[in-house]
Design a protein around this motif. Sequence first.
Motif, PDB file in Angstrom:
ATOM      1  N   HIS A 231     -36.210 -58.306  19.382  1.00  0.00           N
ATOM      2  CA  HIS A 231     -35.949 -56.862  19.355  1.00  0.00           C
ATOM      3  C   HIS A 231     -34.620 -56.518  20.026  1.00  0.00           C
ATOM      4  O   HIS A 231     -34.050 -55.455  19.784  1.00  0.00           O
ATOM      5  CB  HIS A 231     -37.093 -56.105  20.041  1.00  0.00           C
ATOM      6  N   GLN A 232     -34.108 -57.426  20.875  1.00  0.00           N
ATOM      7  CA  GLN A 232     -32.829 -57.186  21.554  1.00  0.00           C
ATOM      8  C   GLN A 232     -31.631 -57.505  20.664  1.00  0.00           C
ATOM      9  O   GLN A 232     -30.502 -57.146  20.989  1.00  0.00           O
ATOM     10  CB  GLN A 232     -32.753 -58.046  22.816  1.00  0.00           C
ATOM     11  N   ALA A 233     -31.869 -58.192  19.564  1.00  0.00           N
ATOM     12  CA  ALA A 233     -30.774 -58.747  18.770  1.00  0.00           C
ATOM     13  C   ALA A 233     -29.805 -57.704  18.205  1.00  0.00           C
ATOM     14  O   ALA A 233     -28.587 -57.899  18.291  1.00  0.00           O
ATOM     15  CB  ALA A 233     -31.333 -59.614  17.643  1.00  0.00           C
ATOM     16  N   PRO A 234     -30.259 -56.588  17.609  1.00  0.00           N
ATOM     17  CA  PRO A 234     -29.289 -55.668  17.006  1.00  0.00           C
ATOM     18  C   PRO A 234     -28.266 -55.124  18.000  1.00  0.00           C
ATOM     19  O   PRO A 234     -27.060 -55.109  17.705  1.00  0.00           O
ATOM     20  CB  PRO A 234     -30.181 -54.550  16.436  1.00  0.00           C
ATOM     21  N   GLU A 235     -28.730 -54.688  19.167  1.00  0.00           N
ATOM     22  CA  GLU A 235     -27.794 -54.123  20.147  1.00  0.00           C
ATOM     23  C   GLU A 235     -26.835 -55.180  20.671  1.00  0.00           C
ATOM     24  O   GLU A 235     -25.636 -54.930  20.818  1.00  0.00           O
ATOM     25  CB  GLU A 235     -28.565 -53.490  21.307  1.00  0.00           C
ATOM     26  N   LEU A 236     -27.346 -56.378  20.968  1.00  0.00           N
ATOM     27  CA  LEU A 236     -26.485 -57.432  21.495  1.00  0.00           C
ATOM     28  C   LEU A 236     -25.470 -57.881  20.451  1.00  0.00           C
ATOM     29  O   LEU A 236     -24.301 -58.140  20.775  1.00  0.00           O
ATOM     30  CB  LEU A 236     -27.330 -58.623  21.950  1.00  0.00           C
ATOM     31  N   ALA A 237     -25.897 -57.982  19.210  1.00  0.00           N
ATOM     32  CA  ALA A 237     -24.969 -58.388  18.157  1.00  0.00           C
ATOM     33  C   ALA A 237     -23.827 -57.387  18.035  1.00  0.00           C
ATOM     34  O   ALA A 237     -22.655 -57.775  17.917  1.00  0.00           O
ATOM     35  CB  ALA A 237     -25.703 -58.521  16.830  1.00  0.00           C
ATOM     36  N   SER A 238     -24.136 -56.093  18.083  1.00  0.00           N
ATOM     37  CA  SER A 238     -23.084 -55.085  17.957  1.00  0.00           C
ATOM     38  C   SER A 238     -22.115 -55.159  19.127  1.00  0.00           C
ATOM     39  O   SER A 238     -20.910 -54.950  18.972  1.00  0.00           O
ATOM     40  CB  SER A 238     -23.690 -53.679  17.856  1.00  0.00           C
ATOM     41  N   ARG A 239     -22.640 -55.504  20.317  1.00  0.00           N
ATOM     42  CA  ARG A 239     -21.777 -55.615  21.493  1.00  0.00           C
ATOM     43  C   ARG A 239     -20.793 -56.775  21.336  1.00  0.00           C
ATOM     44  O   ARG A 239     -19.602 -56.649  21.627  1.00  0.00           O
ATOM     45  CB  ARG A 239     -22.626 -55.823  22.747  1.00  0.00           C
ATOM     46  N   PHE A 240     -21.272 -57.914  20.850  1.00  0.00           N
ATOM     47  CA  PHE A 240     -20.407 -59.082  20.780  1.00  0.00           C
ATOM     48  C   PHE A 240     -19.492 -59.079  19.559  1.00  0.00           C
ATOM     49  O   PHE A 240     -18.467 -59.757  19.557  1.00  0.00           O
ATOM     50  CB  PHE A 240     -21.239 -60.364  20.834  1.00  0.00           C
ATOM     51  N   PHE A 241     -19.832 -58.307  18.533  1.00  0.00           N
ATOM     52  CA  PHE A 241     -18.938 -58.192  17.389  1.00  0.00           C
ATOM     53  C   PHE A 241     -17.875 -57.120  17.633  1.00  0.00           C
ATOM     54  O   PHE A 241     -17.004 -56.916  16.791  1.00  0.00           O
ATOM     55  CB  PHE A 241     -19.719 -57.863  16.114  1.00  0.00           C
ATOM     56  N   GLY A 242     -17.958 -56.446  18.769  1.00  0.00           N
ATOM     57  CA  GLY A 242     -16.995 -55.410  19.100  1.00  0.00           C
ATOM     58  C   GLY A 242     -15.892 -55.920  20.013  1.00  0.00           C
ATOM     59  O   GLY A 242     -15.694 -57.115  20.199  1.00  0.00           O
ATOM     60  N   VAL A 243     -15.165 -54.978  20.593  1.00  0.00           N
ATOM     61  CA  VAL A 243     -14.047 -55.272  21.499  1.00  0.00           C
ATOM     62  C   VAL A 243     -14.248 -54.458  22.766  1.00  0.00           C
ATOM     63  O   VAL A 243     -14.608 -53.272  22.694  1.00  0.00           O
ATOM     64  CB  VAL A 243     -12.697 -54.894  20.852  1.00  0.00           C
ATOM     65  N   SER A 244     -14.030 -55.083  23.917  1.00  0.00           N
ATOM     66  CA  SER A 244     -14.152 -54.366  25.182  1.00  0.00           C
ATOM     67  C   SER A 244     -12.971 -54.700  26.082  1.00  0.00           C
ATOM     68  O   SER A 244     -12.593 -55.862  26.236  1.00  0.00           O
ATOM     69  CB  SER A 244     -15.450 -54.740  25.910  1.00  0.00           C
TER      70      SER A 244
END
Length: 643
Positions: A231-244
Amino acid sequence: MGASAALLGAEGPLSQRLTAFAPRAAQIELAEAIEDTLADGGVLVAEAGTGIGKTLAYLVPVIESGSRAILSTGTKTLQDQLFFRDLPLVAEALGKRPKAALLKGRANYLCLHRMELTRERGEFPSREAPAQLQRVVDWSSRTRDGDLSVADVLPEDSALWPLVTSTNENCLGTKCPDYDDCHVARARRRAQEADIVVVNHHLLFADMALKQKGFGEVLPGAELFVVDEAHQAPELASRFFGVSLTARQVDDLCKDILAEAGEVPGALGAVRTEVAACKDALAVLRASLAERLPDRGPWHRLLEHAEIREALQGLDQAVADLAAPLAGLEGVSRGLDGCADRRDEMQAKFDRLDSAGAGEVRWFERRGRGFGLHITPLDVSEAFTGYRDELDAAWVFTSATLAVNGDFRHFTREMGLDDATTLALGSPFDYPNNALLWTPALRVQPNHPGYTEAVLETVEPALQASQGRAFLLFTSHRALQAAAHWLAQRVDFPLFVQGTAPRSSLLKSFRESGNGVLLGTASFWEGVDVMGEALSLVVIDKLPFAAPDDPVMEAQSARLRDEGGNPFMDLAVPRAVIALKQGAGRLIRDVADRGVLVVCDPRLTTKGYGAAFLHSLPPMRRTDTVDEVIDFFATPGVAAAAS
């Protein structure tokens, strides 16, 4: 009957060799589904209710098949439990000896180079840091794997952590003088040679992002990926496919340039002026962000302020100005060459922040004196599908909370798993007899200023009846603090409040107290396992909808609306349902557990969408009166446990 059914059955080796093992029909069904998925190279999305034993359900087919597998867990704690306890037990019971490896993110491993830099620099972030560093140095000569996260030599809240570990930004890689002895490199080599690799989601999705950026793969290929706590996968995936881009990244780069230059005669003078200017520009941006802004918000809120725009441009230029002195020192040391590479990556992030794509959202956040500037993709399904297409592997996604009212479409849509087989398996626990759901009729709505006080006045009789032994879970830190103050004046039970001590310490003290009340926010809604009499009451103050000003949620909602969808019902409600299921899951953790779940939010019973929440919870008996709660705790099972 497949191999897994026989192995997990009453006559199987696990029943013969594992203490307290009992065959479970749902566990066997899940194991057989995983066995089939591995055989046909497909995708399985499986909700496995608490108590099914999903860890054994995937370990048995994985170990028995001899397949190369990557097992990904939600937290480092679960990762350690899987590698050090569960996997060896099952392998021994099956008579197998798979070659297994544990691989964590680099922030868990001691960095020998940065440890030496910290010793030589002699600048410490706290009074306790010098003694802590000496303990790390002493331990460094004894450790085989360099895993600081399980070494018990550094407190988890120590400010020394970033000074003795590395990040993707500051790691020198093969340029490091200590590369031959690097614990991260060794751990990755062990992973490349293993049959089973145990990772966590942060590392799994970081690897996916690295592959997308062309830096090569961190994790070895496999025939099967198991994503537990999926259930954590969607949010974590969006974080790592982004830029910070964060204040800490800039600050660390400046410090490391000075430290590395200090090791080279004459180099310090070459970089000092530009580094000082960069640190000044960072301070100006920090100060400007502290004024008139919320803790997080969309990018346009920054650009509305001329002062902030100028400060952003100033920091961008200051980072650009670091290029010339670093280029002049090219080749004089591996450390300075690494800093030059990091500066180039940071400049690229500034360029990306100026030109985000249509399917992305730019936003900011502030934490204390720090800040983060982010680009987050609105949809990771395409990127994730592309990653899966590169691999000839089967995938299993499992968690106790994936479906919304029995429907998996929310999860499969977010992850691009249109081809997945879905399976819903309920918990074997006796919820109708061992659990009670109380939905009190509060006199005020959740947006009322006096709502938290109304919640506490309502549930205090239940707290007294349960003799403490309670979790109070809140959707905001403000409500948590208000509740802590209110309860301190009115109850005699020991209070354990998130933020007053590390999470592990709070949980340990709570368990040992026998009658404590623990108050927590998001991090206590999941991954917390308190079995037995120590926890008999879970109170949830509000339905856990995302904050209305969440910039990513706002952008996703706008996109969904443009596509003709309903952002509230298609996005906000499903995410809140899954979060509520996680919080409710803290109550019953073992077959003998009994307890009361209290969901105080009146919207649960007065709004049409409340049915989606109620139907997604375990099948507990419901009540709307406190008298039934008091009667529940007066029954012999709980009363005897409390005495």
